[in-house]
Design a protein around this motif. Structure first.
Motif, PDB file in Angstrom:
ATOM      1  N   ALA A 100     -14.587  14.101  -0.975  1.00  0.00           N
ATOM      2  CA  ALA A 100     -16.009  14.417  -0.843  1.00  0.00           C
ATOM      3  C   ALA A 100     -16.831  14.066  -2.090  1.00  0.00           C
ATOM      4  N   PRO A 101     -16.401  14.432  -3.299  1.00  0.00           N
ATOM      5  CA  PRO A 101     -17.214  14.096  -4.479  1.00  0.00           C
ATOM      6  C   PRO A 101     -17.442  12.594  -4.631  1.00  0.00           C
ATOM      7  N   PHE A 102     -16.399  11.802  -4.402  1.00  0.00           N
ATOM      8  CA  PHE A 102     -16.535  10.357  -4.545  1.00  0.00           C
ATOM      9  C   PHE A 102     -17.327   9.768  -3.375  1.00  0.00           C
ATOM     10  N   GLY A 103     -17.019  10.252  -2.177  1.00  0.00           N
ATOM     11  CA  GLY A 103     -17.691   9.732  -0.995  1.00  0.00           C
ATOM     12  C   GLY A 103     -19.180   9.974  -1.013  1.00  0.00           C
TER      13      GLY A 103
ATOM     14  N   LEU B 141     -16.213   7.837   6.478  1.00  0.00           N
ATOM     15  CA  LEU B 141     -17.104   8.849   7.063  1.00  0.00           C
ATOM     16  C   LEU B 141     -17.989   9.484   5.999  1.00  0.00           C
ATOM     17  N   LEU B 142     -17.399   9.861   4.876  1.00  0.00           N
ATOM     18  CA  LEU B 142     -18.164  10.512   3.821  1.00  0.00           C
ATOM     19  C   LEU B 142     -19.179   9.566   3.191  1.00  0.00           C
ATOM     20  N   ILE B 143     -18.810   8.302   3.050  1.00  0.00           N
ATOM     21  CA  ILE B 143     -19.699   7.332   2.407  1.00  0.00           C
ATOM     22  C   ILE B 143     -20.910   7.017   3.290  1.00  0.00           C
ATOM     23  N   PHE B 144     -20.652   6.589   4.518  1.00  0.00           N
ATOM     24  CA  PHE B 144     -21.759   6.188   5.395  1.00  0.00           C
ATOM     25  C   PHE B 144     -22.333   7.366   6.173  1.00  0.00           C
ATOM     26  N   GLY B 145     -21.486   8.341   6.466  1.00  0.00           N
ATOM     27  CA  GLY B 145     -21.984   9.536   7.150  1.00  0.00           C
ATOM     28  C   GLY B 145     -22.787  10.436   6.239  1.00  0.00           C
TER      29      GLY B 145
END
Length: 547
Positions: free
Chosen positions: A80-83, A234-238
């Motif tokens: 999550a932190p990186f995404g 998901l975390l990056i684009f979401g």
């Protein structure tokens, strides 16, 4: 046993935050302009903007969830932190400038501009679901923290914390949220970093060397890479199509400032995750049977408490109170933003644009305030029932990623290639694919079993597949609809949303007028496409009405 000194400390902290929020609301008293309440009059400066952007993402779920992930799976699975940091950078590169320059008020404005008010309003559903689950993850984190350190009832802790955040958000809107974010971010930073030296020195904490503790984690089986990639993408684009993000972008003074907030917020999110990750590593290196806790941490109910357990059992009491203040600040800094974002979209894009177009500004503000209460109650209920903070953290982005990201991306960067018919089919297909893939958190069994399916878990990146299919369906069905109507293979009477028939009528009328003057305009014959002639854009409407 109730920790009275700690309870007094947290009450003082809560009153301080509430005072700052109400002070900010008092400075804007008497304002009945929704633009002022939702976007602080587009007057957020660079310094406050950077801090509120960072604080919005660095919530209780972010802090507690990162520590939980390090403890259970290691750094490699703490995505999550990186995404989200990468997500903010991409938002700054590709979305902040066009959205701010268009003068939109919410993230749904361009969607309603392109697909119509009613269908564009349907895209509110995944957006509000995401914001509500996000708030639930945040409140769950605080409830567990207060329960451990102060021995308070978990349900009571969640309800009181939500009520405090709602109180100043109701009257001050984004202005109150932004000012409290500044205070809260400093509390988070100071509170967590102060606790680390004391926790490391505790006699029950062993070596933090990766070879001894394995806090880095690993991906041992090849099929696990599919799940890892799915969550990472998901975390990056979401992480882009969130009103809580665009509310900051659209409140910036200029489009340049909007980009700066995104890039600086990205760096801030990464930095603020460091102490939480260290605390997770400390928990992993601790012999908990040698502490006053006197038992191992193994169940989900225990792992979600990793950060508060470190504060309670590995640091002195006064340090634990500072850490508790940090988590409380993190929770309210994100909870207030999420409920304001969801309620802003409802008041403007649903109530104003769909239900009551003639609603006054004052009426919209009261509708928004009512929505704030409803969203906060819903999030609190989910938080009380939730088991894992990190699972809620992931889940809140699922539907936003699959159903909303493709629609927003094509609307902003490829509007001429999509229309409402493609949007409707893509919406349904995306929702079905995601549900048929199953969801353990919600107890939904998988119907479609992708490759690498094992023990009830989808290791194939099916969320990303669902998003890609949604994007492809959106473009292909839009193109097919355009071809069928423009070629005459489908009569205009079938054009329920009047996407193409109205444009054709405009062209015929314009051509007839030119022909009556004895002038032929061959270029005009080519303008029968809805991509060439369309109703005034939302930005033009704003300019013409001085909204």
């Amino acid at each position: 046993m109730l920790n009275v000194p700690g309870l007094v400390a947290i009450i003082i902290f809560y009153l301080a935050i509430l005072s700052v929020g109400l002070w900010a609301a008092w400075r804007r008293r008497g304002i009945t302009d929704t633009d002022e309440v939702m976007l602080a009059g587009r007057s957020i400066g660079t310094f406050v903007g950077i801090l509120t952007m960072t604080a919005t993402w660095v919530g209780g779920g972010y802090i507690n969830g990162s520590a939980e992930s390090i403890f259970t799976s290691g750094l490699i699975w703490c995505q999550a932190p990186f995404g989200y940091a990468i997500s903010l950078s991409l938002g700054g590169m590709f979305f902040a400038k066009p959205m701010r320059e268009a003068g939109y008020v919410t993230m749904l404005d361009p969607l309603q501009d392109k697909f119509g008010k009613r269908w564009g309003g349907m895209l509110y559903l995944p957006a509000v679901l995401g914001e509500t689950l996000w708030s639930a993850a945040i409140l769950s984190a605080l409830g567990s923290t207060l329960a451990v350190i102060l021995d308070l009832n978990n349900e009571l802790s969640i309800i009181v914390s939500a009520a405090i955040a709602v109180a100043y958000t109701l009257f001050g809107g984004l202005y109150s949220v932004a000012y409290t974010d500044v205070v809260q971010l400093f509390c988070i930073f100071i509170g967590l970093w102060i606790s680390i030296p004391f926790a490391i020195k505790h006699e029950a904490v062993g070596s933090l060397a990766p070879s001894d503790t394995d806090w880095l984690g690993s991906i041992e089986e090849p099929h696990l890479w599919g799940e890892w990639i799915d969550y990472a993408v998901l975390l990056i684009f979401g992480g882009i199509p969130w009103q809580v993000y665009f509310q900051r972008v659209l409140s910036a003074k200029t489009s340049r400032n909007a980009q700066i907030l995104s890039f600086a917020g990205s760096l801030g999110c990464f930095i603020m995750a460091v102490p939480a990750c260290i605390i997770g590593a400390i928990a992993k290196a601790t012999d908990w049977t040698a502490t006053d806790y006197n038992q191992t941490i193994s169940t989900k109910a225990q792992t979600k408490l990793v950060l508060p357990l470190v504060l309670q059992y590995l640091t002195p009491g006064w340090v634990a109170f500072l850490g508790l203040g940090a988590v409380s600040a993190a929770v309210m800094s994100s909870a207030d933003s999420s409920v304001l974002s969801a309620s802003s979209m409802f008041a403007r894009n649903i109530y104003k644009n769909v239900l009551r177009p003639k609603a006054s500004e004052n009426e919209l503000i009261w509708v928004m305030r009512g929505s704030v209460i409803v969203v906060a109650i819903s999030a609190s209920a989910i938080a009380i029932k939730g088991n894992s903070i990190y699972e809620l953290f992931y889940l809140c982005g699922d539907f936003v990623y699959v159903m909303l990201f493709p629609q927003l991306t094509m609307t902003v960067h490829g509007a001429k290639y999509v229309n409402v018919y493609g949007s409707i089919v893509a919406y349904v297909v995306g929702l079905l694919l995601r549900i048929l893939g199953g969801e353990k958190v919600l107890g939904i069994p998988p119907v479609l079993k992708y490759p690498w399916f094992k023990d009830g878990t989808q290791y194939f990146p099916f969320r990303t597949l669902s998003m890609v299919v949604t994007l492809i369906v959106l473009v292909l069905v839009s193109a097919l609809a355009k071809y069928l109507f423009k070629s005459g293979k489908l009569p205009s009477s079938f054009d329920t949303f009047k996407v193409f028939s109205e444009d054709t009528q405009v062209v015929i009328t314009m051509k007839s007028k030119n022909s009556s003057n004895g002038v032929d305009n061959p270029a005009l014959d080519m303008e029968s496409s809805s991509d060439k002639i369309r109703p005034p854009s939302y930005k033009q409407a704003l300019d013409s009405t001085n909204f």
